[in-house]
Design an enzyme around this catalytic site. Structure first.
Site, mmCIF file in Angstrom:
data_model
loop_
_atom_site.group_PDB
_atom_site.id
_atom_site.type_symbol
_atom_site.label_atom_id
_atom_site.label_comp_id
_atom_site.label_asym_id
_atom_site.label_seq_id
_atom_site.Cartn_x
_atom_site.Cartn_y
_atom_site.Cartn_z
ATOM 1 N N ARG A 224 0.849 -1.195 0.000
ATOM 2 C CA ARG A 224 0.000 0.000 0.000
ATOM 3 C C ARG A 224 0.881 1.240 0.000
ATOM 4 O O ARG A 224 1.964 1.250 0.604
ATOM 5 C CB ARG A 224 -0.887 0.037 1.260
ATOM 6 C CG ARG A 224 -2.059 -0.935 1.216
ATOM 7 C CD ARG A 224 -3.114 -0.536 0.187
ATOM 8 N NE ARG A 224 -4.241 -1.447 0.152
ATOM 9 C CZ ARG A 224 -4.352 -2.505 -0.666
ATOM 10 N NH1 ARG A 224 -3.393 -2.791 -1.541
ATOM 11 N NH2 ARG A 224 -5.431 -3.258 -0.639
ATOM 12 N N HIS A 272 -0.950 -0.016 -9.791
ATOM 13 C CA HIS A 272 -1.622 -0.962 -8.872
ATOM 14 C C HIS A 272 -2.142 -2.193 -9.640
ATOM 15 O O HIS A 272 -3.336 -2.501 -9.605
ATOM 16 C CB HIS A 272 -2.771 -0.253 -8.139
ATOM 17 C CG HIS A 272 -3.195 -0.967 -6.885
ATOM 18 N ND1 HIS A 272 -3.597 -0.333 -5.741
ATOM 19 C CD2 HIS A 272 -3.287 -2.298 -6.605
ATOM 20 C CE1 HIS A 272 -3.927 -1.225 -4.811
ATOM 21 N NE2 HIS A 272 -3.751 -2.432 -5.310
HETATM 22 P P1 NDP Z 1 -1.520 -11.434 5.142
HETATM 23 O O1 NDP Z 1 -2.441 -10.864 6.171
HETATM 24 O O2 NDP Z 1 -1.728 -12.853 4.737
HETATM 25 O O3 NDP Z 1 -0.002 -11.302 5.638
HETATM 26 C C1 NDP Z 1 0.477 -10.184 6.303
HETATM 27 C C2 NDP Z 1 1.910 -10.430 6.753
HETATM 28 O O4 NDP Z 1 2.429 -9.226 7.311
HETATM 29 C C3 NDP Z 1 2.018 -11.494 7.852
HETATM 30 O O5 NDP Z 1 3.189 -12.245 7.671
HETATM 31 C C4 NDP Z 1 2.131 -10.656 9.139
HETATM 32 O O6 NDP Z 1 2.839 -11.291 10.196
HETATM 33 C C5 NDP Z 1 2.953 -9.490 8.626
HETATM 34 N N1 NDP Z 1 2.765 -8.307 9.487
HETATM 35 C C6 NDP Z 1 1.647 -7.616 9.738
HETATM 36 N N2 NDP Z 1 1.872 -6.612 10.584
HETATM 37 C C7 NDP Z 1 3.190 -6.689 10.911
HETATM 38 C C8 NDP Z 1 4.029 -5.944 11.764
HETATM 39 N N3 NDP Z 1 3.584 -4.909 12.476
HETATM 40 N N4 NDP Z 1 5.330 -6.321 11.858
HETATM 41 C C9 NDP Z 1 5.808 -7.382 11.169
HETATM 42 N N5 NDP Z 1 5.052 -8.138 10.326
HETATM 43 C C10 NDP Z 1 3.764 -7.794 10.210
HETATM 44 O O7 NDP Z 1 -1.611 -10.460 3.890
HETATM 45 P P2 NDP Z 1 -1.455 -10.832 2.340
HETATM 46 O O8 NDP Z 1 -0.144 -11.511 2.155
HETATM 47 O O9 NDP Z 1 -2.664 -11.523 1.846
HETATM 48 O O10 NDP Z 1 -1.473 -9.366 1.668
HETATM 49 C C11 NDP Z 1 -0.555 -8.366 2.024
HETATM 50 C C12 NDP Z 1 -0.979 -7.025 1.417
HETATM 51 O O11 NDP Z 1 -0.728 -6.997 0.018
HETATM 52 C C13 NDP Z 1 -2.470 -6.711 1.490
HETATM 53 O O12 NDP Z 1 -2.836 -6.254 2.787
HETATM 54 C C14 NDP Z 1 -2.619 -5.642 0.432
HETATM 55 O O13 NDP Z 1 -2.453 -4.361 1.010
HETATM 56 C C15 NDP Z 1 -1.490 -5.921 -0.542
HETATM 57 N N6 NDP Z 1 -1.949 -6.317 -1.885
HETATM 58 C C16 NDP Z 1 -1.509 -5.611 -2.965
HETATM 59 C C17 NDP Z 1 -1.917 -5.962 -4.249
HETATM 60 C C18 NDP Z 1 -1.416 -5.245 -5.443
HETATM 61 O O14 NDP Z 1 -1.895 -5.510 -6.547
HETATM 62 N N7 NDP Z 1 -0.463 -4.347 -5.328
HETATM 63 C C19 NDP Z 1 -2.804 -7.111 -4.468
HETATM 64 C C20 NDP Z 1 -3.181 -7.798 -3.268
HETATM 65 C C21 NDP Z 1 -2.763 -7.402 -2.020
HETATM 66 P P3 NDP Z 1 2.260 -12.611 10.922
HETATM 67 O O15 NDP Z 1 2.364 -13.703 9.863
HETATM 68 O O16 NDP Z 1 3.160 -12.867 12.047
HETATM 69 O O17 NDP Z 1 0.841 -12.288 11.276
HETATM 70 C C1 OXD Z 2 -5.949 -6.093 -2.872
HETATM 71 C C2 OXD Z 2 -5.466 -5.195 -3.908
HETATM 72 O O1 OXD Z 2 -5.824 -5.770 -1.696
HETATM 73 O O2 OXD Z 2 -5.886 -5.328 -5.064
HETATM 74 O O3 OXD Z 2 -6.490 -7.164 -3.237
HETATM 75 O O4 OXD Z 2 -4.644 -4.303 -3.646
#
Ligand code: NDP
Ligand code: OXD
Length: 309
Positions: A224, A272
């Site tokens: 993001r 994006h």
């Molecule tokens: P998940 O919720 O599956 O994974 C999040 C990860 O971040 C976990 O490993 C979590 O740790 C870690 N995390 C969260 N907060 C912290 C912190 N404070 N310190 C350290 N680690 C942290 O999310 P996804 O993998 O499904 O997606 C990630 C992001 O990708 C989405 O939220 C979205 O914003 C973005 N996205 C972007 C897209 C694009 O086209 N550009 C498309 C889809 C998504 P833990 O495992 O320990 O909980």
């Molecule tokens: C998502 C994205 O969060 O498209 O799925 O960014």
């Protein structure tokens, strides 16, 4: 019981068509809609007007149309009794890994520079990096980050991951928690951000973080825009500490015409598109949760209100 689609600025037609194709009898509404709001138990949303959920007193589930839920969690008036859910999908996960591999290889082989040289008819071979020359650090090794890390490891990269909690991913060394962030950053020649946007992760890509990366590190943000302090990135590239960045997400999207990222020679901008949720691929999951709401069963892919993801 009814489902409502709520979004500002996203075309709802493919969502409505995909849902109706799978379940023709579904009572499906598209916001704004004047039918009886008490019948709505399920909202499928992307960038909803903040405060809108007050209109639906019997809402049991608010589902994101994508993987991220920051657009929901930022609403200060979320109903206390509605679960928040999100989508996960193997195509979305695969596409994110493919995109990150493409950006990493583009950086190693300097393709963006050759595109600029081509425009200037300039023939200048440059030294390039090999897979064995760099360590990649993936910030956030959840559904998407874990797969990105595995795919890069399978290609032969040394890969580290950073998360809140300890976990096992074959071929990937995991650093967990704030105390290990410094060690994680110190080895990341390429930093890929795949964190969810929360209070803790807003502005996390800042000057202090960048200074802990090795000299000439490269930054990829596909999570993001609000993770990144834009001015800090430009400063760290222009003073020569970072070699450049590839950005797919921005604080304001579309990226405003006057934003300096557009014309920066060491910053690549994409709109994006790292990984796009395809309605047809995820409506079965959404309908599964809809049925679970109706049957009062536990839901899939529930987001923790405390953690914010
Ligand atoms: P998940 O919720 O599956 O994974 C999040 C990860 O971040 C976990 O490993 C979590 O740790 C870690 N995390 C969260 N907060 C912290 C912190 N404070 N310190 C350290 N680690 C942290 O999310 P996804 O993998 O499904 O997606 C990630 C992001 O990708 C989405 O939220 C979205 O914003 C973005 N996205 C972007 C897209 C694009 O086209 N550009 C498309 C889809 C998504 P833990 O495992 O320990 O909980
Ligand atoms: C998502 C994205 O969060 O498209 O799925 O960014």
């Amino acid at each position: 019981m009814a489902m409502i689609l709520i979004s500002q600025g996203r075309d709802m037609t493919p969502w409505a068509e995909a849902l109706k194709e799978k379940r023709p009898e579904l009572d499906l509404r598209v916001y704004p809609d004047d039918s009886n709001k008490e019948e709505v138990a399920f909202a499928l949303v992307w960038n909803h007007p903040l405060g809108v959920f007050k209109e639906f007193p019997n809402l049991k589930c608010i589902s994101s149309m994508g993987a991220g839920v920051d657009h929901i969690m930022k609403d200060p008036e979320l109903p206390a009794n509605a679960a928040i859910t999100r989508v996960t999908d193997e195509n979305l996960t695969r596409d994110m890994a493919d995109f990150c591999v493409a950006l990493v290889m583009n950086h190693l082989r300097g393709l963006a520079f050759y595109k600029m040289q081509e425009a200037a008819h300039d023939w200048q071979p440059r030294h390039y990096l090999n897979i064995s020359d760099v360590t990649i650090g993936v910030m956030g090794v959840g559904v998407l980050g874990a797969h990105v890390a595995s795919q890069l490891s399978n290609l032969g990269f040394k890969v580290n991951g950073w998360a809140r909690s300890k976990k096992m991913i074959e071929g990937v060394e995991i650093f967990s928690g704030d105390t290990m962030l410094g060690d994680f950053l110190a080895t990341s020649d390429i930093l890929i951000c795949l964190l969810p946007l929360t209070k803790e992760t807003t502005d996390i890509l800042n000057r202090d973080t960048f200074q802990k990366l090795p000299k000439n590190a490269f930054v990829i943000n596909v999570a993001r825009g609000a993770h990144l302090v834009d001015a800090d990135l430009i400063e760290m590239i222009d003073t020569g500490h970072l070699s450049g960045a590839s950005l797919d997400v921005f604080r304001q999207e579309p990226l405003p015409e006057e934003h300096p990222f557009w014309s920066h020679p060491k910053i690549n901008v994409t709109p994006h598109i790292a990984s796009v949720t395809e309605p047809k691929a995820v409506v079965s999951l959404i309908l599964e949760n809809y049925d679970r709401v109706r049957n009062n069963e536990h839901l899939l892919n529930v987001v923790s209100p405390q953690k914010g993801y």
